[in-house]
Structure formats: C-alpha cells, structure tokens
Design an enzyme around this catalytic site. Structure first.
Site, PDB file in Angstrom:
ATOM      1  N   SER A 147       0.887  -1.424  -0.063  1.00 32.80           N
ATOM      2  CA  SER A 147      -0.053   0.066  -0.081  1.00 32.80           C
ATOM      3  C   SER A 147       0.735   1.433   0.040  1.00 32.80           C
ATOM      4  O   SER A 147       0.768   2.244   1.011  1.00 32.80           O
ATOM      5  CB  SER A 147      -1.066  -0.154   1.150  1.00 32.80           C
ATOM      6  OG  SER A 147      -1.545  -1.088   1.031  1.00 32.80           O
ATOM      7  N   ARG A 162       7.512   6.017  -4.482  1.00 33.98           N
ATOM      8  CA  ARG A 162       7.883   6.789  -3.244  1.00 33.98           C
ATOM      9  C   ARG A 162       7.345   5.830  -2.046  1.00 33.98           C
ATOM     10  O   ARG A 162       6.235   5.565  -2.045  1.00 33.98           O
ATOM     11  CB  ARG A 162       7.646   8.222  -3.308  1.00 33.98           C
ATOM     12  CG  ARG A 162       6.408   8.443  -3.350  1.00 33.98           C
ATOM     13  CD  ARG A 162       6.097  10.023  -3.173  1.00 33.98           C
ATOM     14  NE  ARG A 162       4.595  10.320  -3.594  1.00 33.98           N
ATOM     15  CZ  ARG A 162       4.565  10.723  -4.555  1.00 33.98           C
ATOM     16  NH1 ARG A 162       5.478  11.215  -5.671  1.00 33.98           N
ATOM     17  NH2 ARG A 162       3.139  11.045  -5.012  1.00 33.98           N
ATOM     18  N   ASP A 200      -3.766  -1.715  -1.753  1.00 34.71           N
ATOM     19  CA  ASP A 200      -4.956  -2.181  -0.605  1.00 34.71           C
ATOM     20  C   ASP A 200      -6.253  -1.886  -1.251  1.00 34.71           C
ATOM     21  O   ASP A 200      -7.461  -2.306  -1.135  1.00 34.71           O
ATOM     22  CB  ASP A 200      -4.595  -1.686   0.599  1.00 34.71           C
ATOM     23  CG  ASP A 200      -4.522  -0.050   0.668  1.00 34.71           C
ATOM     24  OD1 ASP A 200      -4.317   0.689  -0.398  1.00 34.71           O
ATOM     25  OD2 ASP A 200      -4.317   0.154   1.828  1.00 34.71           O
TER      26      ASP A 200
HETATM   27  C1  BGC Z   1      -0.550   5.081  -0.278  1.00 39.71           C
HETATM   28  C2  BGC Z   1      -1.797   4.384  -0.904  1.00 39.71           C
HETATM   29  C3  BGC Z   1      -2.490   3.352  -0.194  1.00 39.71           C
HETATM   30  C4  BGC Z   1      -3.046   4.522   1.107  1.00 39.71           C
HETATM   31  C5  BGC Z   1      -4.070   3.876   2.053  1.00 39.71           C
HETATM   32  C6  BGC Z   1      -1.170   5.924   0.701  1.00 39.71           C
HETATM   33  O1  BGC Z   1      -0.355   6.311   1.671  1.00 39.71           O
HETATM   34  O2  BGC Z   1       0.207   5.892  -1.168  1.00 39.71           O
HETATM   35  O3  BGC Z   1      -1.058   3.657  -2.094  1.00 39.71           O
HETATM   36  O4  BGC Z   1      -3.417   2.917  -0.890  1.00 39.71           O
HETATM   37  O5  BGC Z   1      -2.033   5.147   1.587  1.00 39.71           O
HETATM   38  O6  BGC Z   1      -3.184   2.689   2.695  1.00 39.71           O
END
Ligand code: BGC
Length: 504
Positions: A147, A162, A200
């Site tokens: 995530s 990143r 996620d």
């Molecule tokens: C991430 C996402 C993720 C979201 C929720 C963000 O900081 O960049 O990819 O889906 O958090 O977990």
C-alpha cells in the site's frame, strides 16, 4: 451570550480548518480534471492495476496473502467459499521502526519473508512441502498487497515510486517489489510464488464486490485509515497508456493514488498546522491530500493545534498543565484513536475527554471548559478530513459516470480506522456529496457504503488466484470465476483449508 476567551481561541483555531460548500465544489472540479489528466499519461496517480474484472461472489479458492502498508504486516491464508463468505487465518506483526526507516531492501523484504515462513510453520507445520521436492510452478501462490505508490506494469510487476506514511528505505525506490520479495523467499527456500501485486484499495474494491450482500455494482474501493486512497472501475479506452489493449470486460481497476492529487495545493485548504506537518514529514511537498485526511497525520495536526491553544491562552485561568513526558511534546506522538474518543464524548461533563487528556496526553488539572475547547479543535480537524474525503469520493462518482447508468444504487467498499471508528465521519463526507450539484441529495441517496473487512488480504488473495490461473492458461474467458480448485492447493499443502474462525 459572550463566550470565554478560551472558547474564543478554540473557535479561532477551528475556523482555520473550515472547508465550505464552495471550496468543496472547486476541489471536486479540480480532482476530476486531474484524474482525467492522470489517466492520459504515466505518472504517480491514476495507475492501472491490470485487474480487469470484479468478482461476483461465487468465486472459490484458497490463497496466501501478505499485506504491508502501515506499521503492521499481515500474513494470511484466505479461503473463499463461493457464496460471498470467506474464512481468513492471519498473523499480524508490528514492523520494527529500524526496518521501516533507514534499513535496506534486503532487511525489509527479508523480514517479510521470515514472517511468511513463521506463518506457514505455525499454521501448517510439517505439511509445508520442501522446495527440494517441488517444481517452481507447484509453489504456493501468494498475493502481495503493497500500500504505497508504485508504478504497476503487469499484474505481477510494480516498481516503488516513493514511500509515505513514515516509511523510508531508500534502496527500494525504482525496484520491482515482487522480485525483492521473491528473492528473499527463495533465499530461505520457502515454497511460495508471489503471483500478484495489488494496492490495498484494489483489494478493498475486489473484496466488497465479492462480499456485497445487495448485489449492487461496486464502483469504488476506498481506504480512510493510516493512509487514504481509492481504486475504481475505468473504461480501458480512457487509460492512455493502455488504450489499445483489449480485455473481455473493456474495463480495468485504476488505483487513483488520490493521496497525491493536488500536491501543488491549487484547491486544498492550508493553514499553519498543515505547513508544519508537511515540513517535518518524511516526504515534504508530497501526499498533501493525505496529510489533511489520514490517520497517520491527524494526530500531529491535533498536537500542533492544541499546543497553539495552550500557548495562546497561557495567561488565562484554565490552569491545565502539560507534564514533561506528555505525548503533546513528542512529534507524531499522538494516535488518531484519541481524536475519535474525544469526538465521541457527548456527555456534558466531558469526563471521557478529561480522562483522555490526563491519562493519554499527560495534561493535568483540566476543567470542563478546557476539555470543551480541545473538543472544538478535534471536531474541526475531523470534520475537515471527512469533508475532504467526500471530495475524493465525489470526484470518482462523477468520473465513473455511474449516476447516468440505469442502476438504482451503487456500492462503495470502504476500509480504515477513520471511516470505521471516527464518529460522524461518513455523515460529514456525505455532506459534500449532497453539495455537489451533479450529485445532490438524489444522487447521494443512490450511493451505498459498506465495510470491506480484511479487504487488503482478501482482495490480494482474489487477485493472486486469478493471476495464477492466467499463468496456467486455465482462465475461462477472463472471468474471475476461473479460480483454482481449493483442493489443488490443499493437495500440495493439505492443512491449508483448515483455517480458523473469523468469517465475513
Ligand atoms: C498510499 C496508497 C495506499 C493508501 C492507503 C497511501 O499512503 O500511497 O498506495 O493505498 O495510503 O493505505
């Protein structure tokens, strides 16, 4: 009636978190425009997931999944029963700070591989086959929910763009995270093949679509927890980099990475607390939406605002004192769950708030008036976060054009501590939907929201099973029903289906 100087200062701080109806309408227009622009090019938002169909609840199968995205790592085995229910067996571990920050790719992915090994050993013991006796194609399939912002180039390939939410392991940026995990599993002779990579939110969308009881089309999976983001169903022809690609559905799930929409702050509200949170974060200038909305940052916004309240009123007679070991004096020291408790304290005595201030925040000698001032600040931060969340959802509703389709209702799968536990979060979020003319009250009433419990793990397992079937060229016409027979995995690892309780 005149209000006290303390209450007046609290209201002045709260006003800095105002986000009105016109602000919301402007922000939604900007989000829709940025989503369209993001689809047309390669970038760090609007990332194709390579998942082209949603499940319908009849899928069956069993699969391993790993979910990493916050301070916890989860390893699970998921069994789908084919009737919208599933059984999940999982281990949750806290990822040590020295692995999350300043370590190496090898340390981080080695840690994950070790947790997979422990999970298999604890749950399936001697039934786990040895790599020496198996060909690679017989290794257990595993779905990897990762995530963070990554550029996905296939269902089983994605390079990290990143880190966010406090992670900082430089050697991973630009690398394929599936390969990094597979290498560490192989080094340890763990008989597992990482067959799919998913964000996620894609997992949440898949899980809600699998479990949704109403049979309404699920248009969006959204996470409002430590981080925030959403994935929705888009026409393939609208996805610039894939527009010539074909899929039986003509659609693909797109990971919006809305946490980074409007990083240039054209429409997002900004006050001095937001600036301070950004400056001291591990990724200044990025994920500006997330820094106003998600659990990882709301505690810090609250801390800075309450310190300011104390500074502004230090000569007044409220006599609250801050202990030297108070979490208010430690950067990022406050859990957003504290905000939920204070927001939910409806008793006029505000005793729960005062207890929380004393026991969890080290603030002594509080009065009801001081607790009320703190609650005013909490409410403003939480309400703005919820209304901004409404902006992201409204933008996807408009972008997906679902309201012009014939269906009476649509479903949105949601997950995360804010949407689950923060009092009034959904109500404030829905307020924005009603204020957008193209949605209005009628449109808002057609949108149903439901929890996608265990979305990240279950979704990854769903996707991994499909990917595994695709690889075996056994997939029936692109439909997700083409999952492996659970017995095929059960034969390889006979104990896997015997998963414990916790069914949805
Ligand atoms: C991430 C996402 C993720 C979201 C929720 C963000 O900081 O960049 O990819 O889906 O958090 O977990």
């Amino acid at each position: 009636m005149a209000i006290s100087p303390l209450a007046a200062e609290a209201q002045a701080i709260a006003a800095e978190f105002d986000f009105g109806a016109e602000d919301g309408r402007r922000a939604v227009r900007k989000f829709v425009a940025q989503m369209s622009a993001g689809l047309a090019k390669d970038g760090d938002t609007m990332i194709p997931s390579y998942v082209t169909a949603l499940p319908d609840g009849t899928e069956k199968g069993i699969c391993l999944a790993v979910d990493i995205g916050g301070t916890n790592l989860r390893v699970c085995s998921v069994e789908l029963h084919g009737d919208r229910t599933f059984t999940i067996k999982q281990n949750k571990t806290t990822i040590p700070h020295n692995i999350r920050v300043g370590s190496t790719a090898e340390n981080l992915f080695g840690f994950i591989a070790e947790q997979v090994e422990i999970f298999l050993r604890d749950n399936y013991g001697s039934h786990v086959p040895s790599t020496a006796t198996l060909s690679k194609s017989d290794h257990l399939p595993l779905g990897f929910t990762f995530s963070f912002t990554f550029n996905q180039t296939a269902i089983n390939r994605g390079t990290l763009i990143r880190w966010d939410k406090g992670f900082d392991v430089p050697g991973v940026i630009g690398k394929d995270v599936i390969q990094l995990l597979q290498d560490e599993l192989d080094k340890r002779n763990i008989p597992v093949r990482v067959t799919a990579l998913a964000n996620d939110t894609v997992g949440t969308l898949m899980t809600r679509s699998y479990t949704s009881p109403g049979g309404h089309k699920c248009i969006l999976g959204a996470v409002f927890g430590t981080g925030t983001n959403g994935a929705y169903v888009e026409k393939l022809s609208n996805i610039g980099r894939l527009s010539s690609r074909k899929s039986p559905t003509g659609e693909m799930m797109v990971n919006t990475e809305w946490c980074s929409i409007d990083d240039e702050l054209a429409v997002l509200p900004t006050n001095s607390y937001d600036d301070a949170v950004d400056k001291t974060s591990s990724n200044p200038g990025y994920t500006m939406f997330e820094k106003r909305v998600s659990g990882y940052y709301l505690g810090e916004l609250f801390r800075l605002a309450v310190l300011d309240l104390l500074a502004r009123t230090k000569h007044q007679a409220h006599v609250a004192t801050v202990r030297s070991d108070s979490a208010l004096l430690q950067q990022s020291g406050i859990d957003t769950a504290i905000l939920s408790t204070i927001e939910g304290d409806l008793d006029p005595s505000l005793q729960a708030t005062r207890n929380c201030l004393k026991e969890q925040l080290g603030v002594e000698h509080t009065t009801t008036e001081f607790a009320s001032a703190v609650r005013t600040v909490v409410h403003a931060i939480g309400r703005r976060a919820a209304r901004l969340s409404g902006v992201a959802i409204a933008a996807v509703v408009l972008k997906s054009e679902c309201l012009s389709q014939g269906d009476s209702h649509f479903d949105i799968g949601v997950e995360g501590s804010l949407i689950e536990h923060y009092p009034g979060f959904e109500r404030h979020l829905r307020g924005i939907l009603r204020e957008i003319p193209e949605i209005g009250q009628t449109g808002e009433e057609r949108i149903h929201m439901g929890l996608a419990n265990d979305g990240a793990g279950v979704g990854a397992a769903l996707i991994a099973m499909v990917a595994d079937e695709e690889e075996a060229e056994a997939k029936q016409n692109g439909r997700l029903v083409a999952l492996p027979d659970p017995t095929s995995i059960a034969n390889t690892c006979p104990q896997i289906p015997v998963a414990a309780a916790s069914s949805s």
